[in-house]
Enzyme design. Structure first.
Site, PDB file in Angstrom:
ATOM      1  N   GLY A   1       0.800  -1.204   0.000  1.00  0.00           N
ATOM      2  CA  GLY A   1       0.000   0.000   0.000  1.00  0.00           C
ATOM      3  C   GLY A   1       0.839   1.263   0.000  1.00  0.00           C
ATOM      4  O   GLY A   1       0.508   2.219  -0.668  1.00  0.00           O
TER       5      GLY A   1
ATOM      6  N   ASP B   1     -10.485  -2.763   4.290  1.00  0.00           N
ATOM      7  CA  ASP B   1      -9.911  -3.112   2.992  1.00  0.00           C
ATOM      8  C   ASP B   1      -9.660  -4.612   2.888  1.00  0.00           C
ATOM      9  O   ASP B   1      -8.583  -5.053   2.488  1.00  0.00           O
ATOM     10  CB  ASP B   1      -8.638  -2.315   2.733  1.00  0.00           C
ATOM     11  CG  ASP B   1      -8.282  -2.245   1.255  1.00  0.00           C
ATOM     12  OD1 ASP B   1      -9.151  -2.601   0.423  1.00  0.00           O
ATOM     13  OD2 ASP B   1      -7.152  -1.852   0.925  1.00  0.00           O
TER      14      ASP B   1
END
Ligand SMILES: *[C@@H]1O[C@H](CO)[C@@H](O)[C@H](O)[C@H]1NC(C)=O
Ligand SMILES: *[C@@H]1O[C@H](CO)[C@@H](O)[C@H](O)[C@H]1NC(C)=O
Ligand SMILES: *[C@@H]1O[C@H](CO)[C@@H](O)[C@H](O)[C@H]1NC(C)=O
Ligand SMILES: *[C@@H]1O[C@H](CO)[C@@H](O)[C@H](O)[C@H]1NC(C)=O
Ligand SMILES: *[C@@H]1O[C@H](CO)[C@@H](O)[C@H](O)[C@H]1NC(C)=O
Ligand SMILES: *[C@@H]1O[C@H](CO)[C@@H](O)[C@H](O)[C@H]1NC(C)=O
Ligand SMILES: *[C@@H]1O[C@H](CO)[C@@H](O)[C@H](O)[C@H]1NC(C)=O
Ligand SMILES: *[C@@H]1O[C@H](CO)[C@@H](O)[C@H](O)[C@H]1NC(C)=O
Length: 816
Positions: A510, A625
């Site tokens: 990420g 997520d």
């Protein structure tokens, strides 16, 4: 009367018990076999420091008995055999067999018929022969009072099996002609010599070869003063744990590795029965052998893969290419991927007329079988010798440990070259003079281009720096003080990742690149490196540290610590060798490796991990997520939830909140979250439902297409469910291993989780119950976002353009 009988019985019992204890103790104290004292099956001798033990054993899956040596210290976890005596002549009947030392100095193994089936030999005899197991694991036959290694009558280190132990030599004694090499077991249950051997081949200039029969399988190359020319990374660094030595003179040739501290680690190199070479390190915390390195490292290690003058580059596609200024000998074959005939010089060389030498850098030196060498010549003398003989094709320096020293000359076409950008060497190849001209011309042109682009680059960098500085002023990283997280020294991390080498990079997370690393104790770790320029990254880093440091669950990835060095911020995790779930379930071939029971385990594991986040952990955490690429798999394919970069904690009894910053991944986001920014534990439940349907079907929700309709995966599953054909959703390969009721139940639970209204969706607690119990399930209602169009139109309105790939985390701004 009765009581005195009992008492005496007890006394007898106590005595026998004590004497048996005594015999156990007395058995473990001896490290030698004398002429008076043989050992029988069940008895052992132990080296004086207790590291090694010799005795009878059976390999797993076999009832044959062998004499072997293994590590005594770790025997209760695993029996690791490092040497076998009678590898070709197993004992099948162990009654009255014995291992004994005979008068002149011979150690012999006698079978039940009192026949010698295995023995050592010697050319000398001594007064008082004994066999001793030394602390190094070497079994030696010697005179009881003579400890000089030169006088040993026989030693097991001169007859290695498949294991290279510290201080053991591999190579050749030129005086006796005796060769010391590794020879693999036939298979895991049979220590007889298999077809694979690993030798230090003295032909030409010595090099390390692994052979299958007489064929070379792979070659680590000649010794260059520091390492084998093509050695993998962990072999090249003179680690703090061990040192290497390469001795080559007129008497002997050998390679040896030694531990710097014998008592701190166990380490061995093994040629396995499949031909791989592996270095194992014992890790005390995990009670397991860890693999420190493995050969062959990759496809490019296969011997002569690209033919003569071909060069293998693992980072190019196809991996075989010709060396610069060489062209394929048969271009058509080459195009088709048949590289066996190799390459030829673009401009054929007439050596007698004129020639030059061109330098090729960063390569593993070619096969030295047909080479000659001189240890004292300089590189210039080397060039002259090669220049003066038309059969000479190339030369290089022999020893690069201290500048260039010595001379290595090739007299054949060059074969088995691979690119090693960071640790390769230089070789000088004889070429036609015209090739040098073109080289010089192009360098001049390159220099000009370089100068222009350099000034452009400087300007850009300056601009970026100014921008960064400006942004930095606005935002600074502050980590809350109450987090106790082990701090790793930066030097440890650079060593573990070989200075963040490209080879160690395993992905892009990420907020920056992810590297694989190896601590010196042998533990594998994953390192997330926060990109210096990412401001969003700092928030996510902080977030991840805060949440994950406080969480402990077998289905959550474990944070081992962090590392902060100036601007650099890194997180260190346990390493997950099997990468992420998406690399399996969406891959046609790898998917087959996971049968239904395993997939069901994975679904349950993920559910338990989320339940822990929602309910059982001290913080009530919404992950926000959840997706297949954020589920990592450990060695045993257990799922571990990762990436808490955008997770949120909600207070006490709250089960949700609202945000203006909608972050998450298309295809996994619930409608109320994607549209209104309302997130709750139920939005995680929605993502979990999508995940379950993806796992069962092997298809991605986003990007799902079907010839009959334009529904997405959720819609498709819902349609089949309504038509009572839910099994049609399951991937075909599940048909063989399938438990239909479990599959149906999983699909049903998945559909319950993706229902449109958050209140209809079950809590994770109910989900875990539903998956494991047989109770009837409620009827599922319509899922949210079940047509692809629907999803797209609604979500697109606020979408920023920072994401186009369907698998990255995106940021949506609240449209209102
Ligand atoms: C073996 O036994 C003989 C006689 O019992 C004794 O003299 C000798 O010292 C013993 N040898 C060893 C190595 O113990
Ligand atoms: C093993 O050897 C002993 C002694 O020679 C013999 O009595 C016994 O029958 C043998 N056992 C088998 C299974 O052959
Ligand atoms: C085994 O053979 C040796 C001679 O080879 C002999 O001295 C010994 O007594 C024999 N042992 C038995 C148990 O038969
Ligand atoms: C010992 O035996 C091995 C294998 O049988 C043989 O190669 C070697 O020459 C022998 N050594 C002596 C000293 O007899
Ligand atoms: C390690 O053990 C070997 C063999 O037992 C010995 O030669 C060496 O001196 C030892 N090294 C240290 C540092 O103790
Ligand atoms: C060797 O390792 C042991 C055990 O880890 C340790 O106690 C000792 O201090 C080490 N010795 C040296 C010289 O590093
Ligand atoms: C190596 O080269 C030196 C200098 O040219 C020469 O004197 C020496 O004899 C050579 N050694 C061998 C083994 O050929
Ligand atoms: C060139 O080198 C080869 C291999 O060492 C040798 O056989 C040959 O005689 C040499 N030729 C000349 C002209 O020196």
């Amino acid at each position: 009367m009765a009581s005195s009988m009992e008492a005496s019985f007890f006394l007898v019992f106590l005595l026998t018990f004590c004497s048996s204890i005594y015999s156990i103790f007395s058995a473990t104290t001896t490290d030698l076999i004398t002429t008076n004292q043989s050992i029988i099956d069940g008895e052992t001798i132990v080296s004086s420091d207790g590291t090694f033990e010799l005795g009878f054993f059976s390999p797993s899956g076999s009832s044959n008995r062998y004499i072997g040596i293994w590590y005594k210290q770790i025997l209760r976890y695993v029996q690791t055999v490092v040497w076998v005596a009678n590898r070709e002549k197993p004992l099948t009947n162990t009654s009255s067999v014995q291992l004994k030392v005979n008068a002149p100095g011979i150690l012999a193994l006698l079978n039940e018929k009192n026949e010698s089936i295995w023995s050592t030999n010697t050319s000398r005899s001594v007064q008082n022969p004994v066999a001793v197991l030394l602390d190094s694991g070497n079994l030696v036959v010697k005179d009881a009072n003579d400890n000089n290694p030169e006088d040993f009558l026989w030693q097991s280190f001169h007859f290695p099996t498949d294991t290279h132990l510290p201080d053991m030599k591999l190579g050749k004694n030129f005086k006796t002609g005796h060769e010391l090499y590794l020879s693999a077991w036939k298979n895991d249950n049979d220590p007889a010599p298999g077809k694979f051997t690993r030798i230090i081949d003295p032909t030409g200039y010595p090099q390390d070869l692994t052979k299958s029969g007489t064929n070379v399988l792979y070659r680590i190359g000649p010794w260059n003063g520091l390492r084998w020319s093509g050695a993998p990374i962990p072999l090249l660094t003179q680690s703090r744990l061990y040192t290497f030595q390469f001795i080559f003179n007129k008497d002997e040739l050998y390679f040896i590795f030694s531990l710097i501290n014998n008592s701190s680690v166990l380490s061995r190199i093994v040629l396995s029965s499949n031909g791989d070479t592996q270095r194992f390190m014992w890790v005390d915390q995990t009670k397991r052998w860890n693999i420190h390195f493995k050969l062959p490292t990759d496809t490019c290690d296969a011997y002569s893969l690209c033919g003569v003058y071909g060069s293998c580059d693992i980072y190019s596609e196809p991996i075989c290419g010709c060396l610069m200024k060489f062209v394929p000998k048969y271009p058509q074959q080459w195009e088709k991927g048949d590289w066996t005939e190799g390459c030829v010089q673009r401009t054929p060389l007439d050596c007698n007329k004129e020639h030059v030498f061109l330098r090729y850098s960063g390569i593993k030196l070619p096969d030295t079988k047909h080479s000659k060498y001189n240890k004292t010549m300089t590189l210039e003398e080397c060039r002259q010798v090669c220049s003066g003989n038309c059969s000479c094709t190339a030369y290089s320096s022999l020893d690069i440990s201290n500048g260039d020293k010595g001379c290595l000359l090739w007299y054949e076409e060059l074969i088995d070259i691979r690119k090693l950008p960071e640790r390769g060497q230089d070789i000088f190849i004889k070429m036609d003079p015209s090739e040098q001209e073109s080289e010089a011309g192009s360098t001049r042109k390159k220099a000009k281009i370089l100068a222009v682009s350099f000034s452009l680059l400087m300007a850009t960098i300056l601009l970026i720096l100014i921008l960064l500085w400006y942004k930095r002023k606005k935002k600074k990283l502050k980590l809350s003080e109450d987090i106790e997280l082990p701090l790793f020294p930066f030097s440890t991390i650079t060593r573990a990742t070989n200075n963040f080498s490209f080879n160690n990079k395993i992905g892009e997370g990420g907020f920056g690149p992810v590297y694989k690393g190896l601590l010196e104790e042998g533990q594998e770790i994953a390192i997330k490196r926060l990109s210096r320029t990412s401001m969003q990254g700092i928030d996510e880093y902080k977030n991840e540290v805060i949440y994950i440091a406080k969480l402990q669950h077998r289905n959550l990835v474990r944070l081992l610590g962090c590392c902060i060095q100036g601007e650099e911020k890194m997180l260190i995790y346990e390493y997950m060798p099997n990468k992420s779930l998406d690399s399996y379930i969406f891959d046609k071939t790898k998917r087959k490796l996971l049968d239904w029971p395993k997939l069901f385990d994975i679904i349950n594991g993920i559910a338990r991990g989320i339940l822990y986040l929602h309910q059982d952990s001290r913080l009530r955490i919404i992950h926000r997520d959840l997706k297949a690429s954020n589920i990592l798999l450990d060695t045993d394919m257990n799922p571990k939830i990762s990436d808490f970069g955008i997770a949120r904690s909600v207070a006490g009894n709250d089960i949700g909140a609202k945000t203006r910053n909608v972050v998450g991944t298309h295809g996994y986001m619930s409608p109320e979250y994607a549209i209104d920014g309302i997130f709750s534990v139920k939005s995680d439940v929605f993502s979990f439902g999508v995940l379950v349907l993806e796992i069962v079907s092997g298809k991605r929700n986003r990007g799902f297409v079907h010839q009959d309709h334009n529904l997405n995966l959720l819609g498709h599953a819902w349609k089949l469910y309504k038509e009572d054909r839910s099994l049609g959703l399951a991937d075909e390969h599940l048909a063989d291993s399938c438990n239909n009721s479990q599959v149906l139940r999983s699909i049903h639970v998945g559909l319950l989780c993706v229902q449109k209204h958050p209140d209809d969706r079950p809590s994770m607690f109910s989900v875990v119950q539903m998956l494991t119990n047989e109770n009837p399930l409620p009827k599922a209602k319509e899922p949210g976002f079940f047509t692809e169009r629907n999803l797209f139109d609604e979500a697109k309105s606020g979408s920023q353009t920072n994401s186009s790939k369907n698998e990255c985390t995106i940021t949506l701004l609240d449209p209102r």
